[in-house]
Motif scaffolding. Structure first.
Motif, mmCIF file in Angstrom:
data_model
loop_
_atom_site.group_PDB
_atom_site.id
_atom_site.type_symbol
_atom_site.label_atom_id
_atom_site.label_comp_id
_atom_site.label_asym_id
_atom_site.label_seq_id
_atom_site.Cartn_x
_atom_site.Cartn_y
_atom_site.Cartn_z
ATOM 1 N N ILE A 103 -75.901 -41.573 -18.127
ATOM 2 C CA ILE A 103 -74.500 -41.511 -18.559
ATOM 3 C C ILE A 103 -73.618 -41.145 -17.365
ATOM 4 O O ILE A 103 -73.834 -40.106 -16.728
ATOM 5 N N TRP A 104 -72.661 -41.994 -17.060
ATOM 6 C CA TRP A 104 -71.692 -41.730 -15.994
ATOM 7 C C TRP A 104 -70.709 -40.672 -16.482
ATOM 8 O O TRP A 104 -70.193 -40.752 -17.594
ATOM 9 N N ASP A 105 -70.436 -39.674 -15.630
ATOM 10 C CA ASP A 105 -69.484 -38.621 -15.983
ATOM 11 C C ASP A 105 -68.230 -38.645 -15.114
ATOM 12 O O ASP A 105 -67.118 -38.501 -15.608
ATOM 13 N N LEU A 106 -68.413 -38.796 -13.796
ATOM 14 C CA LEU A 106 -67.299 -38.609 -12.877
ATOM 15 C C LEU A 106 -67.612 -39.308 -11.560
ATOM 16 O O LEU A 106 -68.769 -39.351 -11.139
ATOM 17 N N GLY A 107 -66.561 -39.852 -10.906
ATOM 18 C CA GLY A 107 -66.737 -40.399 -9.570
ATOM 19 C C GLY A 107 -66.848 -41.913 -9.550
ATOM 20 O O GLY A 107 -66.525 -42.593 -10.524
ATOM 21 N N PRO A 108 -67.336 -42.461 -8.427
ATOM 22 C CA PRO A 108 -67.452 -43.914 -8.301
ATOM 23 C C PRO A 108 -68.595 -44.461 -9.147
ATOM 24 O O PRO A 108 -69.381 -43.704 -9.719
ATOM 25 N N SER A 109 -68.687 -45.781 -9.216
ATOM 26 C CA SER A 109 -69.803 -46.411 -9.919
ATOM 27 C C SER A 109 -71.117 -46.039 -9.227
ATOM 28 O O SER A 109 -71.146 -45.722 -8.036
ATOM 29 N N LEU A 110 -72.204 -46.062 -9.980
ATOM 30 C CA LEU A 110 -73.524 -45.694 -9.459
ATOM 31 C C LEU A 110 -74.490 -46.850 -9.665
ATOM 32 O O LEU A 110 -74.621 -47.361 -10.781
ATOM 33 N N THR A 111 -75.160 -47.241 -8.607
ATOM 34 C CA THR A 111 -76.201 -48.257 -8.685
ATOM 35 C C THR A 111 -77.541 -47.577 -8.465
ATOM 36 O O THR A 111 -77.756 -46.933 -7.430
ATOM 37 N N PHE A 112 -78.442 -47.700 -9.436
ATOM 38 C CA PHE A 112 -79.738 -47.035 -9.373
ATOM 39 C C PHE A 112 -80.801 -47.996 -8.858
ATOM 40 O O PHE A 112 -80.766 -49.199 -9.131
ATOM 41 N N SER A 113 -81.759 -47.460 -8.108
ATOM 42 C CA SER A 113 -82.860 -48.261 -7.575
ATOM 43 C C SER A 113 -84.114 -47.403 -7.489
ATOM 44 O O SER A 113 -84.038 -46.173 -7.536
ATOM 45 N N ASP A 114 -85.255 -48.049 -7.377
ATOM 46 C CA ASP A 114 -86.541 -47.352 -7.249
ATOM 47 C C ASP A 114 -86.662 -46.252 -8.303
ATOM 48 O O ASP A 114 -86.930 -45.090 -7.996
#
Length: 202
Positions: A103-114
């Protein structure tokens, strides 16, 4: 610097530019289950939002448990953003069944890997044994696409009479920043005692 409910990971460079990484753990707390399991699909973003790692048992039979961790990351200028991780384990006999929500809460977009859910058997006075590694492909969460739910991951048959747990491991890249590695989020232990005919329970 990445601060999760598991603890703070920071990397510093000495005068020669050699990096040194340190990790400071934070103790987990227990949280009571809600009165009705029917609210679970909607309370992930509010349950355990201002604490470290929280664990809760969902059903009276002790077959379903959840763990939540709140991650905040930043740099020497301060906090950049934050997100939540929830791991749900619906035990099925002697196997774990895991789902992960981000769940995104705050800040820029997040790209997850590994990203992985790793199963471990607790071994006293020795490194814990691997009992299965399950890859995840979360992709990206942001202010407009703020939640990602994984498919169910089915664990291996747990034949040894022992305690077990899972850990969520991931790298993530905030938009406009470099890749970061989050400390592992470990679930509560569940027990698989007796023979392989006896079910595991929290």
């Amino acid at each position: 610097m990445v601060c999760t409910s598991a603890g703070l990971t920071s990397t510093r460079r000495d005068a020669n530019g050699t990096p040194t990484t340190t990790f400071t753990p934070v103790a987990a707390i227990a949280a009571s289950a809600p009165e009705s399991a029917s609210v679970l699909a909607d309370d992930y973003d509010t349950w355990c939002e201002s604490s470290g790692t929280c664990h809760r048992i969902i059903d009276a039979s002790r077959y379903i448990g959840e763990t939540k961790g709140n991650a905040t990351y930043g740099d020497s200028s301060g906090v950049i953003g934050s997100y939540d991780v929830i791991i749900r384990n619906s035990l099925q006999g002697r196997r774990g069944r895991w789902t992960v929500s981000l769940i995104w809460d705050l800040g820029p977009s997040l790209t997850f890997s590994d990203s992985w859910v790793n199963c471990y058997e607790v071994i006293d006075n020795w490194p814990d044994a691997d009992c299965g590694d399950h890859a995840l492909y979360p992709g990206r969460i942001s202010s407009t696409n703020w939640r990602w739910n994984s498919p169910t991951l089915y664990g291996n048959l747990l034949v040894n009479p022992a305690a077990y747990y899972a850990a969520f491991n991931t790298d993530f890249t905030p938009g406009g920043y470099s890749l970061r590695t989050a400390p592992a989020l470990e679930t509560a232990r569940f027990k698989c005692y007796g023979s392989t005919a006896d079910p595991c329970k929290f």
